[in-house]
Design a protein around this motif. Structure first.
Motif, mmCIF file in Angstrom:
data_model
loop_
_atom_site.group_PDB
_atom_site.id
_atom_site.type_symbol
_atom_site.label_atom_id
_atom_site.label_comp_id
_atom_site.label_asym_id
_atom_site.label_seq_id
_atom_site.Cartn_x
_atom_site.Cartn_y
_atom_site.Cartn_z
ATOM 1 N N ARG A 113 0.843 -1.358 0.065
ATOM 2 C CA ARG A 113 -0.123 -0.064 0.006
ATOM 3 C C ARG A 113 0.917 1.162 -0.282
ATOM 4 N NH1 ARG A 113 -0.036 -1.724 5.295
ATOM 5 N NH2 ARG A 113 0.144 0.079 6.738
ATOM 6 N N LYS A 114 0.245 2.357 -0.518
ATOM 7 C CA LYS A 114 1.051 3.480 -0.529
ATOM 8 C C LYS A 114 1.530 3.800 0.726
ATOM 9 C CE LYS A 114 0.124 7.185 -2.997
ATOM 10 N NZ LYS A 114 -0.629 8.361 -3.526
ATOM 11 N N ALA A 115 2.592 4.687 0.973
ATOM 12 C CA ALA A 115 3.250 5.069 2.258
ATOM 13 C C ALA A 115 2.564 6.290 2.634
ATOM 14 C CB ALA A 115 4.662 5.192 2.295
ATOM 15 N N SER A 116 2.163 7.026 1.791
ATOM 16 C CA SER A 116 1.467 8.458 1.908
ATOM 17 C C SER A 116 0.290 8.386 0.828
ATOM 18 C CB SER A 116 2.561 9.443 1.753
ATOM 19 O OG SER A 116 1.977 10.775 1.498
ATOM 20 N N PRO A 117 -0.717 9.115 1.697
ATOM 21 C CA PRO A 117 -1.962 9.413 0.807
ATOM 22 C C PRO A 117 -1.792 10.671 -0.219
ATOM 23 C CG PRO A 117 -2.103 10.306 2.985
ATOM 24 C CD PRO A 117 -0.930 9.839 3.087
ATOM 25 N N ALA A 118 -0.521 11.410 -0.176
ATOM 26 C CA ALA A 118 -0.491 12.374 -1.035
ATOM 27 C C ALA A 118 -0.025 12.174 -2.365
ATOM 28 C CB ALA A 118 1.064 12.917 -0.329
ATOM 29 N N ASP A 129 9.931 11.153 -6.830
ATOM 30 C CA ASP A 129 10.834 10.690 -5.729
ATOM 31 C C ASP A 129 10.506 9.184 -5.310
ATOM 32 O OD1 ASP A 129 11.595 13.269 -4.821
ATOM 33 O OD2 ASP A 129 9.468 13.845 -4.151
ATOM 34 N N GLY A 130 10.310 8.410 -6.505
ATOM 35 C CA GLY A 130 10.243 7.092 -6.288
ATOM 36 C C GLY A 130 8.775 6.921 -5.823
ATOM 37 N N THR A 131 8.342 5.807 -5.131
ATOM 38 C CA THR A 131 6.888 5.571 -4.909
ATOM 39 C C THR A 131 7.056 4.717 -3.763
ATOM 40 O OG1 THR A 131 6.182 5.239 -7.001
ATOM 41 C CG2 THR A 131 4.806 4.456 -5.421
ATOM 42 N N PRO A 132 7.216 5.366 -2.561
ATOM 43 C CA PRO A 132 7.415 4.882 -1.319
ATOM 44 C C PRO A 132 6.182 3.780 -0.800
ATOM 45 C CG PRO A 132 7.920 6.823 -0.750
ATOM 46 C CD PRO A 132 7.326 6.758 -2.186
ATOM 47 N N VAL A 133 6.251 2.558 -0.342
ATOM 48 C CA VAL A 133 5.150 1.659 -0.185
ATOM 49 C C VAL A 133 5.342 0.888 1.119
ATOM 50 C CG1 VAL A 133 4.550 1.172 -2.461
ATOM 51 C CG2 VAL A 133 6.073 -0.187 -1.325
ATOM 52 N N VAL A 134 4.491 0.455 1.926
ATOM 53 C CA VAL A 134 4.450 -0.294 3.039
ATOM 54 C C VAL A 134 4.277 -1.535 2.477
ATOM 55 C CG1 VAL A 134 3.523 -0.786 5.150
ATOM 56 C CG2 VAL A 134 3.635 1.424 4.366
#
Length: 164
Positions: free
Chosen positions: A123-128, A143-148
């Motif tokens: 899932r996305k790390a940020s809702p932004a 900035d890449g796509t940080p995920v959890v």
């Protein structure tokens, strides 16, 4: 087990293919493909002489409402309903200048996503909203796509039939 050993997985694999194609429709890596005409070209009622620079806009093609109703919505089902026209889905370009690695790229996405999503929840790390950045002629997340990432529980082992 091979990729298609389990026939029960075919609908999920078809949906995965649809999700890959829908991702490439909404986020083509190369949004424009400029060319210089070697010969005159007639487009509709417009005559373009040899030497004219033309730039098909891939993203604009992919977001035409007449080709893709509700064009900004992510709907992998679009690709389960039938194959788009040759020049309606062009994330790898088209015709004789189509990207040589297109088939391999889609195959690679299918294998990697199938393996990762079969083992993990993402899932996305940020809702932004994600910002887009340029890398030479390609687009990618700025900035890449940080995920959890969370591991899925292992699937239960099938019970073996008792030997008679």
């Amino acid at each position: 087990m091979g990729l298609l050993d389990d026939r029960d997985q075919l609908p999920a694999l078809e949906y995965l293919d649809g999700a890959i194609r829908e991702s490439l429709r909404l986020r083509p890596v190369v949004p424009l493909a400029g060319r210089r005409l070697a010969a005159p070209l007639r487009v509709g009622d417009l005559d373009l002489p040899a030497g004219t620079d033309v730039t098909p806009a891939i993203w604009l093609t992919h977001t035409r409402e007449d080709l893709y109703p509700d064009p900004l919505a992510f709907r992998p089902e679009r690709f389960l309903e039938g194959k788009p026209d040759s020049y309606a889905w062009i994330p790898f370009g088209g015709g004789v200048r189509r990207c040589l690695g297109a088939t391999f790229a889609e195959f690679e996405m299918r294998i990697v996503l199938r393996e990762v999503l079969g083992r993990c929840e993402l899932r996305k790390a940020s809702p932004a909203p994600e910002q887009t950045g340029r890398r030479n002629i390609t687009l990618s997340p700025k900035d890449g796509t940080p995920v959890v990432l969370e591991a899925r529980a292992p699937a239960p082992e099938p019970e073996l039939a008792a030997a008679a």
